[in-house]
Design a protein around this motif. Structure first.
Motif, mmCIF file in Angstrom:
data_model
loop_
_atom_site.group_PDB
_atom_site.id
_atom_site.type_symbol
_atom_site.label_atom_id
_atom_site.label_comp_id
_atom_site.label_asym_id
_atom_site.label_seq_id
_atom_site.Cartn_x
_atom_site.Cartn_y
_atom_site.Cartn_z
ATOM 1 N N ASP A 180 0.842 -1.214 0.000
ATOM 2 C CA ASP A 180 0.000 0.000 0.000
ATOM 3 C C ASP A 180 0.867 1.249 0.000
ATOM 4 O O ASP A 180 0.586 2.220 -0.703
ATOM 5 C CB ASP A 180 -0.921 0.008 1.227
ATOM 6 N N ALA A 181 1.918 1.222 0.819
ATOM 7 C CA ALA A 181 2.802 2.397 0.891
ATOM 8 C C ALA A 181 3.511 2.605 -0.453
ATOM 9 O O ALA A 181 3.635 3.746 -0.928
ATOM 10 C CB ALA A 181 3.808 2.208 2.015
ATOM 11 N N VAL A 182 3.955 1.514 -1.065
ATOM 12 C CA VAL A 182 4.650 1.625 -2.364
ATOM 13 C C VAL A 182 3.705 2.207 -3.415
ATOM 14 O O VAL A 182 4.088 3.051 -4.236
ATOM 15 C CB VAL A 182 5.167 0.223 -2.814
ATOM 16 N N LEU A 183 2.438 1.770 -3.375
ATOM 17 C CA LEU A 183 1.483 2.152 -4.429
ATOM 18 C C LEU A 183 0.779 3.487 -4.159
ATOM 19 O O LEU A 183 0.086 4.011 -5.045
ATOM 20 C CB LEU A 183 0.436 1.046 -4.590
ATOM 21 N N ALA A 184 0.973 4.024 -2.964
ATOM 22 C CA ALA A 184 0.219 5.236 -2.582
ATOM 23 C C ALA A 184 0.364 6.374 -3.607
ATOM 24 O O ALA A 184 -0.645 7.012 -3.966
ATOM 25 C CB ALA A 184 0.647 5.691 -1.188
ATOM 26 N N PRO A 185 1.569 6.669 -4.128
ATOM 27 C CA PRO A 185 1.665 7.774 -5.095
ATOM 28 C C PRO A 185 0.851 7.525 -6.378
ATOM 29 O O PRO A 185 0.385 8.473 -7.009
ATOM 30 C CB PRO A 185 3.169 7.825 -5.415
ATOM 31 N N LEU A 186 0.685 6.250 -6.769
ATOM 32 C CA LEU A 186 -0.125 5.960 -7.965
ATOM 33 C C LEU A 186 -1.613 6.107 -7.631
ATOM 34 O O LEU A 186 -2.398 6.649 -8.412
ATOM 35 C CB LEU A 186 0.188 4.556 -8.499
ATOM 36 N N ARG A 187 -1.994 5.633 -6.445
ATOM 37 C CA ARG A 187 -3.412 5.753 -6.040
ATOM 38 C C ARG A 187 -3.799 7.232 -5.879
ATOM 39 O O ARG A 187 -4.939 7.608 -6.146
ATOM 40 C CB ARG A 187 -3.647 5.011 -4.722
ATOM 41 N N ALA A 188 -2.824 8.060 -5.498
ATOM 42 C CA ALA A 188 -3.112 9.500 -5.336
ATOM 43 C C ALA A 188 -3.465 10.149 -6.678
ATOM 44 O O ALA A 188 -4.001 11.257 -6.707
ATOM 45 C CB ALA A 188 -1.901 10.202 -4.716
ATOM 46 N N LEU A 189 -3.211 9.443 -7.769
ATOM 47 C CA LEU A 189 -3.550 9.981 -9.096
ATOM 48 C C LEU A 189 -5.012 9.696 -9.454
ATOM 49 O O LEU A 189 -5.440 9.958 -10.583
ATOM 50 C CB LEU A 189 -2.619 9.373 -10.168
ATOM 51 N N ALA A 190 -5.746 9.142 -8.494
ATOM 52 C CA ALA A 190 -7.194 8.934 -8.617
ATOM 53 C C ALA A 190 -7.602 8.145 -9.868
ATOM 54 O O ALA A 190 -8.296 8.668 -10.740
ATOM 55 C CB ALA A 190 -7.918 10.286 -8.586
ATOM 56 N N PRO A 191 -7.194 6.879 -9.921
ATOM 57 C CA PRO A 191 -7.614 6.066 -11.079
ATOM 58 C C PRO A 191 -9.132 5.869 -11.102
ATOM 59 O O PRO A 191 -9.764 5.801 -10.044
ATOM 60 C CB PRO A 191 -6.893 4.737 -10.870
ATOM 61 N N GLU A 192 -9.668 5.780 -12.307
ATOM 62 C CA GLU A 192 -11.105 5.510 -12.473
ATOM 63 C C GLU A 192 -11.422 4.092 -12.007
ATOM 64 O O GLU A 192 -12.506 3.799 -11.517
ATOM 65 C CB GLU A 192 -11.411 5.692 -13.968
#
Ligand code: FAD
Length: 456
Positions: free
Chosen positions: A284-296
């Motif tokens: 989750d921590a590794v992926l947080a910056p990608l999730r912050a890009l608000a994927p559809e």
């Protein structure tokens, strides 16, 4: 060959191999010569479908006696590369009937028959909590993929699949069935780990498995209008992403088709997918910056490792396509801009992919074979669908223009498994080229074997 020679050779082949050989005009010839890549129209002299190692020996001996070439093929995913070879004087040896895998959970290895697909291995490995170094699609052949490198979504953590191969049983040009490993025929073992089908027909292979019953994997999706923002952010993220994360970014243009899910049909989307080999909190921590890009759409979760083969949305059935690939030394902001421009403007390009590689995939382990690492940070791969034969030229031109658009950042290496026709294969072998040619002259002096990636 004159017509008389052809008729005579065909008759002698039939005499030697009987019903085990299919010739033009035989009912099953057209089905048997059709590869997974339906854009490739292979027309070999004959097709053999061996059901055992002994059948393979008989085919090689018959070919040698009649001066024919031999082209091994497991599935035909790599038929685009083989299309550079003239098959009019060759027996296409389709290994599709030689499938199956057995797993030893103690040594964490699999013994895999020569025509097997990764799905065959996963079916046996999963009950033991193990998985394999497969690529994005489960129906890709183990031998063609693994012996030409094999870039999986475990690559940054575990390197190229070829380095996990422990041994092969191979029928060489003299018709002998031999084992090649670190201890037996080590030079042939070195050569085949990269040289693949140029050295013989692999009837079985032993390969290490990976100890993952479940992994964090999945995809995030955005509308293509978001591509500039997301692509730059992904490129930045990859600069510090741990080696436990192997991800890919694609711009995908889907036609409006009823068989596609609504979130893809008729749309252009940007997709990031991959695997993170960490516990849930770390992932989750590794992926947080990608999730912050608000994927559809965000499907990334802990899943059974055997399900990773569905993540990349590769076509589940044989499909017609053109493809081209290259490797990049880096992905600075102007390379991302060039990728965005090429991905959205080049006609004939359906999918424009960049995979984050580097990590263990760029490190050559000791005792590796001819191909042990890819000294580059990113893979770039273009795919153009060819729904009708008339679309082939535009798709070919499109995928090559796409790879060329990133030429400023090309690394001097090529990932063989992502090279289709139209490219000289020599550069794909790098420093190993000269030694591979010497060994080819020893093991296959008449150049009997026609391979997707020739050694010549
Ligand atoms: C949908 C799709 C997804 C893919 N995903 C990935 C991926 O994630 N990572 C990656 O690295 N690559 C990937 N590839 C590329 C793939 O690894 C190559 O096309 C590879 O060549 C496929 O191997 P195959 O045996 O299925 O193909 P084939 O066309 O059957 O074989 C290719 C070549 O391998 C050799 N060969 C095959 N079987 C034998 C044998 N038994 N004995 C001797 N030689 C043999 C022959 O030289 C043959 O010409 C993908 C391709 C497709 C179409």
């Amino acid at each position: 060959m004159t017509i008389l020679d052809i008729v005579d050779t065909a008759a002698r082949l039939r005499e030697q191999l009987g019903g085990r050989i299919l010739l033009p005009g035989d009912d099953a010839y057209d089905t048997a010569r059709t590869p997974w890549n339906l854009a490739i129209d292979q027309r070999p002299f004959a097709v053999a479908r061996p059901e055992s190692a002994e059948d393979v020996v008989d085919v090689v001996n018959a070919a040698a006696a009649l001066g024919l070439r031999v082209a091994p093929q497991s599935t035909g995913h790599g038929a685009g590369a083989l299309a550079d070879s003239d098959l009019s004087g060759a027996i296409l040896v389709s290994l599709s009937a030689l499938r199956g895998a057995t797993v030893d959970p103690v040594s964490r290895t699999a013994r895999v028959l020569g025509g097997s697909q990764w799905n065959d291995v996963l079916a046996e490995a999963a009950p033991h909590g193990l998985t394999a170094m497969h690529g994005s699609a489960g129906d890709v052949g183990v031998v063609g993929y693994a012996l030409s490198g094999g870039l999986s979504f475990y690559a940054r953590a575990h390197g190229l699949a070829v380095n996990l191969v422990r041994g092969v049983q191979i029928v060489t040009a003299d018709g002998c069935l031999v084992r090649a490993s670190a201890d037996e025929n080590p030079e042939l073992f070195w050569a085949v780990r990269g040289g693949s089908g140029a050295f013989g027909i692999v009837v079985s292979l032993e390969i290490d498995l990976l100890p993952y019953a479940e992994v964090v994997a999945g995809m995030m999706l955005w509308d293509a209008t978001q591509a500039p923002r997301v692509a730059h952010a992904w490129a930045e993220w990859t600069r510090t992403a741990p080696e436990s994360a192997t991800t890919s970014m694609r711009l995908m243009h889907f036609p409006p088709l009823p068989e596609l899910p609504p979130f893809l049909s008729g749309r252009s989307v940007l997709v990031i997918d991959g695997v993170v080999l960490e516990d849930d909190a770390t992932a989750d921590a590794v992926l947080a910056p990608l999730r912050a890009l608000a994927p559809e759409l965000d499907t990334v979760a802990r899943i059974p490792s055997a399900a990773v083969v569905h993540m990349h949305m590769d076509p589940p059935e044989p499909s017609p396509a053109a493809s081209a690939g290259g490797m990049l030394v880096g992905l600075p902001a102007d390379a991302v801009d060039a990728w965005l421009d090429a991905s959205t403007t080049i006609p004939g390009l359906t999918f424009a992919e960049i995979r984050h590689v580097g990590g263990a995939a760029a490190r050559r382990p000791s005792r590796s074979g001819a191909l042990g690492a890819l000294d580059a940070e990113y893979l770039v791969a273009g795919i153009g669908m060819v729904p009708v034969p008339e679309a082939a030229a535009a798709a070919q031109a499109g995928v090559h223009a796409f790879v060329a658009a990133l030429a400023r950042w090309h690394a001097p290496v090529l990932a063989l498994t992502f090279i289709d026709g139209g490219v000289a294969n020599g550069p794909g072998f790098g420093d190993a080229s000269a030694r591979l040619r010497e060994l080819k002259a020893i093991y296959d002096p008449r150049a009997m074997f026609a391979a997707a990636h020739p050694v010549d």
